[in-house]
Design a protein around this motif. Structure first.
Motif, PDB file in Angstrom:
ATOM      1  N   SER A  46      86.775 101.182  39.938  1.00 44.66           N
ATOM      2  CA  SER A  46      86.772 102.504  39.992  1.00 44.66           C
ATOM      3  C   SER A  46      85.375 103.228  39.903  1.00 44.66           C
ATOM      4  O   SER A  46      85.278 104.321  40.023  1.00 44.66           O
ATOM      5  N   ARG A  47      84.283 102.346  39.994  1.00 40.56           N
ATOM      6  CA  ARG A  47      82.745 103.370  39.963  1.00 40.56           C
ATOM      7  C   ARG A  47      81.925 101.997  40.654  1.00 40.56           C
ATOM      8  O   ARG A  47      82.263 101.162  40.569  1.00 40.56           O
ATOM      9  N   GLY A  61      81.619  98.190  42.808  1.00 37.71           N
ATOM     10  CA  GLY A  61      83.283  97.937  42.935  1.00 37.71           C
ATOM     11  C   GLY A  61      83.803  98.897  43.612  1.00 37.71           C
ATOM     12  O   GLY A  61      84.770  98.854  44.580  1.00 37.71           O
ATOM     13  N   ARG A  62      83.520 100.220  43.432  1.00 35.37           N
ATOM     14  CA  ARG A  62      84.469 101.368  44.152  1.00 35.37           C
ATOM     15  C   ARG A  62      83.929 101.360  45.536  1.00 35.37           C
ATOM     16  O   ARG A  62      84.587 101.543  46.571  1.00 35.37           O
ATOM     17  N   THR A  63      82.608 101.096  45.666  1.00 34.13           N
ATOM     18  CA  THR A  63      82.187 101.126  47.112  1.00 34.13           C
ATOM     19  C   THR A  63      82.711 100.243  48.001  1.00 34.13           C
ATOM     20  O   THR A  63      83.243 100.282  49.002  1.00 34.13           O
ATOM     21  N   MET A  64      82.687  98.821  47.318  1.00 32.42           N
ATOM     22  CA  MET A  64      83.248  97.672  48.314  1.00 32.42           C
ATOM     23  C   MET A  64      84.718  98.132  48.353  1.00 32.42           C
ATOM     24  O   MET A  64      85.281  97.804  49.332  1.00 32.42           O
ATOM     25  N   ALA A  65      85.531  98.565  47.250  1.00 32.78           N
ATOM     26  CA  ALA A  65      87.103  98.923  47.453  1.00 32.78           C
ATOM     27  C   ALA A  65      87.232  99.898  48.638  1.00 32.78           C
ATOM     28  O   ALA A  65      88.059  99.333  49.460  1.00 32.78           O
ATOM     29  N   ASN A 118      90.885 106.844  36.569  1.00 26.06           N
ATOM     30  CA  ASN A 118      89.926 106.551  37.690  1.00 26.06           C
ATOM     31  C   ASN A 118      90.320 106.016  38.505  1.00 26.06           C
ATOM     32  O   ASN A 118      89.805 105.952  39.825  1.00 26.06           O
ATOM     33  N   CYS A 119      91.040 104.484  38.320  1.00 27.94           N
ATOM     34  CA  CYS A 119      91.564 103.729  39.253  1.00 27.94           C
ATOM     35  C   CYS A 119      92.414 104.407  40.481  1.00 27.94           C
ATOM     36  O   CYS A 119      92.519 104.289  41.471  1.00 27.94           O
ATOM     37  N   SER A 176      68.601  95.752  41.179  1.00 32.53           N
ATOM     38  CA  SER A 176      68.965  97.166  40.686  1.00 32.53           C
ATOM     39  C   SER A 176      69.408  98.122  41.852  1.00 32.53           C
ATOM     40  O   SER A 176      68.864  98.097  42.677  1.00 32.53           O
ATOM     41  N   PHE A 177      70.494  98.816  41.493  1.00 31.59           N
ATOM     42  CA  PHE A 177      71.116  99.681  42.364  1.00 31.59           C
ATOM     43  C   PHE A 177      71.290 100.920  41.680  1.00 31.59           C
ATOM     44  O   PHE A 177      71.513 101.214  40.301  1.00 31.59           O
ATOM     45  N   ARG A 178      71.494 102.017  42.454  1.00 25.83           N
ATOM     46  CA  ARG A 178      71.428 103.448  41.753  1.00 25.83           C
ATOM     47  C   ARG A 178      73.175 103.761  41.496  1.00 25.83           C
ATOM     48  O   ARG A 178      73.584 104.242  42.379  1.00 25.83           O
ATOM     49  N   THR A 179      73.637 103.053  40.680  1.00 23.41           N
ATOM     50  CA  THR A 179      74.912 103.474  40.358  1.00 23.41           C
ATOM     51  C   THR A 179      74.918 104.255  38.856  1.00 23.41           C
ATOM     52  O   THR A 179      73.710 104.485  38.450  1.00 23.41           O
TER      53      THR A 179
END
Length: 258
Positions: free
Chosen positions: A29-30, A33-37, A56-57, A201-204
């Motif tokens: 949902s964020r 994971g969200r980007t991949m989904a 959110n899901c 490190s990612f900008r999430t």
């Protein structure tokens, strides 16, 4: 700058076409994971999005549905085996199969020292980062192996191979996840491929709570944090038949950490 895909849009991708596939993404949902989904949904996959907050899901599922995909949002604590088992049953009842499993749900709390780390924190970190993926992969991977096969992607962490004192419990849990990746690659072969992505490190949304100067101090060769979209191609590759001879592999997507 926006850190997330704002809306799903169907795309024609000659390399990665997931039409007819069903993907289950925990922590979907964020963040990564969200980007991949959504990237999978954009390329034809039907989608099951799981995390603790069902609203959110359902929001991510609605985006996938807007481009013609069957999509389901499910509330699930991915560290609790009873909820994992319920998630798997609902996924198979609703879609009949799972072709792609992404174990993305996780937590990475900091601790001042190992001595000051409480048992309940260690238990929670291990449950979500290792025990949950262990059980979910066992349930789904065994069905994949008995059926038409599939792909499992564990989202690990650079911390598993570059640990530090503040993330001792988290790094250890992710190191166990790396070992599990190789063990399950052997157990569920040859029909099921099991690989792991080790993000740096990612900008999430999590990055919003990091010290303001953390990015400036990164030792990564790219001298910056990654954007969520920059992890997508690794996930698409490992989920697709394009990686048909790739299993038991740990793929670092970290901007070139030493």
């Amino acid at each position: 700058m926006s850190y997330y895909v704002q809306s799903a849009e169907a795309v024609t991708d000659p390399l990665f076409d997931f039409t007819g596939k069903v993907a289950l993404v925990t922590g979907g949902s964020r963040g990564l994971g969200r980007t991949m989904a959504l990237a999978l949904a954009e390329r034809g996959a039907d989608l099951i999005v799981a995390s603790r907050k069902v609203e959110n899901c359902e929001a991510v599922a609605a985006q996938a549905a807007s481009v013609g995909r069957r999509a389901l949002g499910v509330s699930c604590h991915a560290g609790r085996w009873d909820q994992i088992e319920a998630l798997v049953e609902r996924a198979y009842d609703s879609f009949g199969k799972v072709d792609i499993l992404i174990n993305n749900a996780g937590m990475s709390p900091l601790a001042p020292s190992s001595l000051e780390t409480e048992e309940r924190l260690v238990d929670a970190v291990l449950a979500l980062n290792f025990k949950g993926p262990f059980r979910l992969s066992a349930l789904v991977g065994s069905r994949m192996a008995a059926g038409d096969g599939g792909a499992i992607i564990n989202v690990s962490s650079l911390g598993a191979v570059r640990p530090n004192a503040q993330i001792a419990a988290y790094a250890s849990a992710k190191a166990a996840l790396n070992a599990l990746t190789r063990a399950h690659a052997a157990e569920f072969a040859p029909k099921v491929r099991v690989n792991a992505i080790l993000p740096g490190s990612f900008r999430t949304d999590v990055a919003q709570h990091w010290p303001a100067d953390k990015e400036a101090r990164t030792p990564a060769a790219m001298r910056r944090f990654g954007e969520p979209d920059e992890a997508v191609t690794a996930a698409l590759y490992l989920a697709s038949d394009r990686s048909s001879f790739t299993t038991g592999t740990l793929v670092r997507v970290d901007g070139g950490w030493p």
